[in-house]
Design an enzyme around this catalytic site. Structure first.
Site, PDB file in Angstrom:
ATOM      1  N   TYR A  69      60.289  32.488  45.047  1.00 49.97           N
ATOM      2  CA  TYR A  69      59.425  33.222  45.986  1.00 49.97           C
ATOM      3  C   TYR A  69      59.775  32.883  47.427  1.00 49.97           C
ATOM      4  CZ  TYR A  69      56.694  35.007  42.141  1.00 49.97           C
ATOM      5  OH  TYR A  69      56.325  35.673  41.008  1.00 49.97           O
TER       6      TYR A  69
ATOM      7  N   ASP B 238      46.547  30.019  41.916  1.00 45.94           N
ATOM      8  CA  ASP B 238      47.854  30.680  41.858  1.00 45.94           C
ATOM      9  C   ASP B 238      48.932  29.653  42.133  1.00 45.94           C
ATOM     10  OD1 ASP B 238      48.969  33.614  41.670  1.00 45.94           O
ATOM     11  OD2 ASP B 238      50.234  32.501  43.054  1.00 45.94           O
TER      12      ASP B 238
ATOM     13  N   ARG C  24      42.308  40.821  36.191  1.00 46.45           N
ATOM     14  CA  ARG C  24      41.944  42.234  36.335  1.00 46.45           C
ATOM     15  C   ARG C  24      41.564  42.944  35.052  1.00 46.45           C
ATOM     16  NH1 ARG C  24      46.980  43.704  39.834  1.00 46.45           N
ATOM     17  NH2 ARG C  24      47.692  42.009  38.512  1.00 46.45           N
TER      18      ARG C  24
HETATM   19  O1  CP3 Z   1      46.094  32.426  33.914  1.00 47.57           O
HETATM   20  C1  CP3 Z   1      45.005  32.485  34.505  1.00 47.57           C
HETATM   21  O2  CP3 Z   1      44.053  33.210  34.138  1.00 47.57           O
HETATM   22  C2  CP3 Z   1      44.796  31.575  35.708  1.00 47.57           C
HETATM   23  C3  CP3 Z   1      45.091  32.114  36.962  1.00 47.57           C
HETATM   24  C4  CP3 Z   1      46.531  32.357  37.383  1.00 47.57           C
HETATM   25  C5  CP3 Z   1      46.844  33.320  38.361  1.00 47.57           C
HETATM   26  N1  CP3 Z   1      48.155  33.227  38.674  1.00 47.57           N
HETATM   27  C6  CP3 Z   1      45.858  34.239  38.956  1.00 47.57           C
HETATM   28  C7  CP3 Z   1      46.342  35.486  39.573  1.00 47.57           C
HETATM   29  C8  CP3 Z   1      47.719  31.717  37.052  1.00 47.57           C
HETATM   30  C9  CP3 Z   1      47.964  30.626  36.011  1.00 47.57           C
HETATM   31  C10 CP3 Z   1      48.745  32.263  37.886  1.00 47.57           C
HETATM   32  C11 CP3 Z   1      50.121  31.781  37.872  1.00 47.57           C
HETATM   33  C12 CP3 Z   1      51.161  32.604  38.518  1.00 47.57           C
HETATM   34  N2  CP3 Z   1      51.095  33.278  39.703  1.00 47.57           N
HETATM   35  C13 CP3 Z   1      52.475  32.699  38.021  1.00 47.57           C
HETATM   36  C14 CP3 Z   1      52.981  32.013  36.791  1.00 47.57           C
HETATM   37  C15 CP3 Z   1      52.560  32.762  35.587  1.00 47.57           C
HETATM   38  C16 CP3 Z   1      53.299  34.038  35.360  1.00 47.57           C
HETATM   39  O3  CP3 Z   1      52.641  35.088  35.336  1.00 47.57           O
HETATM   40  O4  CP3 Z   1      54.525  33.986  35.202  1.00 47.57           O
HETATM   41  C17 CP3 Z   1      53.201  33.516  38.910  1.00 47.57           C
HETATM   42  C18 CP3 Z   1      54.637  33.928  38.759  1.00 47.57           C
HETATM   43  C19 CP3 Z   1      52.328  33.864  39.977  1.00 47.57           C
HETATM   44  C20 CP3 Z   1      52.632  34.693  41.163  1.00 47.57           C
HETATM   45  C21 CP3 Z   1      51.750  35.884  41.177  1.00 47.57           C
HETATM   46  N3  CP3 Z   1      50.442  35.874  41.658  1.00 47.57           N
HETATM   47  C22 CP3 Z   1      51.997  37.163  40.641  1.00 47.57           C
HETATM   48  C23 CP3 Z   1      53.292  37.608  40.020  1.00 47.57           C
HETATM   49  C24 CP3 Z   1      50.817  37.924  40.796  1.00 47.57           C
HETATM   50  C25 CP3 Z   1      50.520  39.317  40.298  1.00 47.57           C
HETATM   51  C26 CP3 Z   1      50.650  40.362  41.325  1.00 47.57           C
HETATM   52  C27 CP3 Z   1      49.938  41.626  40.876  1.00 47.57           C
HETATM   53  O5  CP3 Z   1      48.961  41.980  41.553  1.00 47.57           O
HETATM   54  O6  CP3 Z   1      50.327  42.216  39.871  1.00 47.57           O
HETATM   55  C28 CP3 Z   1      49.880  37.096  41.428  1.00 47.57           C
HETATM   56  C29 CP3 Z   1      48.498  37.460  41.767  1.00 47.57           C
HETATM   57  C30 CP3 Z   1      47.475  36.931  40.827  1.00 47.57           C
HETATM   58  N4  CP3 Z   1      47.431  35.646  40.400  1.00 47.57           N
HETATM   59  C31 CP3 Z   1      46.384  37.635  40.278  1.00 47.57           C
HETATM   60  C32 CP3 Z   1      45.659  36.736  39.507  1.00 47.57           C
HETATM   61  C33 CP3 Z   1      44.375  36.982  38.768  1.00 47.57           C
HETATM   62  C34 CP3 Z   1      46.059  39.081  40.571  1.00 47.57           C
HETATM   63  C35 CP3 Z   1      45.321  39.104  41.867  1.00 47.57           C
HETATM   64  C36 CP3 Z   1      44.303  40.186  41.945  1.00 47.57           C
HETATM   65  O7  CP3 Z   1      43.322  40.208  41.171  1.00 47.57           O
HETATM   66  O8  CP3 Z   1      44.441  40.999  42.879  1.00 47.57           O
END
Ligand code: CP3
Length: 361
Positions: free
Chosen positions: A163, A88, A43
């Site tokens: 989760y 993800d 984002r």
């Molecule tokens: O790092 C990168 O750029 C690669 C993509 C990536 C995403 N998630 C994309 C994403 C990676 C490596 C992850 C891993 C992930 N997902 C983790 C481990 C890393 C960490 O942050 O500790 C965890 C815990 C998740 C679970 C998850 N998915 C969370 C906590 C969220 C955020 C929720 C929010 O909207 O704040 C997601 C959604 C997510 N995963 C987004 C992205 C780009 C946001 C989705 C969007 O654009 O609406």
């Protein structure tokens, strides 16, 4: 025999396997300290928000065209030393058929949380054949990326279990720990199941051409060292072991193991079979190098909040991390956790340029 490269001819000294990222991960000499950012795709980028408009997160992750384009966006914009696959950690669960949604601004939400032994035993397995979209995206990406390495990733069994059991994001992970204590055998079965699907997910990415893998155990820092060592670490080790026996000649790539708030776990984390240990901003890298011991490279550890600060602070922190990272056998510069959504992308590009300027050999 000379070893000089013939122009235009690929040889042993070109390609992503010889990139600074892979070299630093294995403790080899680098041309410049490599730098990439967790959540570099996402984002903070207007081009990401434009491309994602109208497509749900989990649908985007299963569309090879979108995965390829979103993964490439930060590489083009920032000149980072690695791409990380846009996906993800919950994707292997989704593909296996578990009802999960990623709610914007919240994170993964599970329709039927795992609360009983029967729930554990009813969880579906991940079929490798269902990951065709992933193999397609990774092979397209590696073709597009040329010499830039692609990092594949998976969620570690513990973090995925939080989760599944909590039903969504949580702070204390109290239900998860309570289940771990109350149902030790079901806990073992749950984490064993999650380790198999994580290994399948990673193996697919490595077979399709990923140059490194990262296992995200983001929430492992909530555990005591004893609980981590006895109830969690063996399952993370099973993920890396599931990638295949290095000695037996399977295609092998460097392994990064990452968690947040893991200061007390640093002496254990490498033990899972990592080449690189991820460190957040709470422990300085020279101290982290001491805690992990020899035989590991480090990744980290800029506080993501520093990207929101003034340039003087940002430059000072980057210089400090470059210096403290010299204590490790190899250093991959990164944040201590993911890019915050309201980060100015210009600050990220600036860090890449500064790291390259400061560390050019
Ligand atoms: O790092 C990168 O750029 C690669 C993509 C990536 C995403 N998630 C994309 C994403 C990676 C490596 C992850 C891993 C992930 N997902 C983790 C481990 C890393 C960490 O942050 O500790 C965890 C815990 C998740 C679970 C998850 N998915 C969370 C906590 C969220 C955020 C929720 C929010 O909207 O704040 C997601 C959604 C997510 N995963 C987004 C992205 C780009 C946001 C989705 C969007 O654009 O609406």
């Amino acid at each position: 025999m000379g070893t000089a490269a013939t122009p235009g001819t690929p040889n042993a000294t070109t390609g992503p396997a010889d990139s600074d990222l892979v070299r630093a991960a294995l403790g080899r000499e680098v041309r410049r300290t490599p730098v990439w950012f967790m959540r570099q795709a996402g984002r903070s980028l207007p081009e990401y928000r434009a491309l994602r408009a109208g497509t749900a997160m989990l649908a985007a992750c299963q569309d090879p065209d979108l995965v390829t384009e979103i993964t490439l966006q930060p590489v083009r914009r920032h000149g980072v030393d690695a791409a990380i696959l846009f996906s993800d950690i919950v994707l292997p669960l989704v593909v296996a058929g578990i009802d999960i949604d990623i709610k914007p601004g919240v994170g993964p939400v599970i329709a039927h949380p795992v609360r009983s032994v029967a729930d554990v035993d009813a969880l579906p397995d991940l079929e490798p054949e269902a990951l065709g979209f992933l193999a397609t995206a990774v092979s397209r990406l590696t073709a597009e990326l040329g010499d830039t390495p692609l990092i594949g990733f998976a969620g570690a069994p513990f973090t995925l279990a939080t989760y599944l059991i909590e039903g969504g994001p949580s702070k204390e992970h109290a239900r998860t720990k309570a289940f771990m204590y109350a149902e030790p055998q079901a806990w073992e079965r749950l984490l064993a199941k999650l380790s198999v699907s994580a290994a399948v997910f990673l193996r697919t990415q490595v077979d399709a051409g990923a140059s490194a893998v990262q296992l995200f155990d983001s929430w492992a820092g909530v555990l005591s060292a004893t609980d981590y060592a006895t109830r969690v670490l063996p399952h993370s080790r099973a993920v890396f072991d599931g990638l295949g026996d290095r000695a037996a000649g399977v295609r092998d790539v460097p392994r990064v193991h990452f968690g947040v708030g893991t200061g007390e776990l640093l002496p254990l984390i490498g033990d899972a079979g990592a080449d690189v240990v991820g460190v957040d901003w709470r422990v300085p890298l020279d101290e982290a190098a001491r805690r992990v011991g020899p035989g590991y490279s480090l990744q980290g550890n800029l506080d993501p909040a520093v990207l929101l600060a003034d340039r003087e602070t940002l430059d000072r922190e980057v210089r400090r991390i470059v210096e403290q990272g010299r204590a490790a056998r190899g250093h991959v510069i990164n944040l201590g956790h993911g890019v915050l959504p309201d980060t100015d992308p210009g600050a990220i590009t600036h860090v890449v340029e500064l790291v390259h300027e400061l560390t050019a050999r």
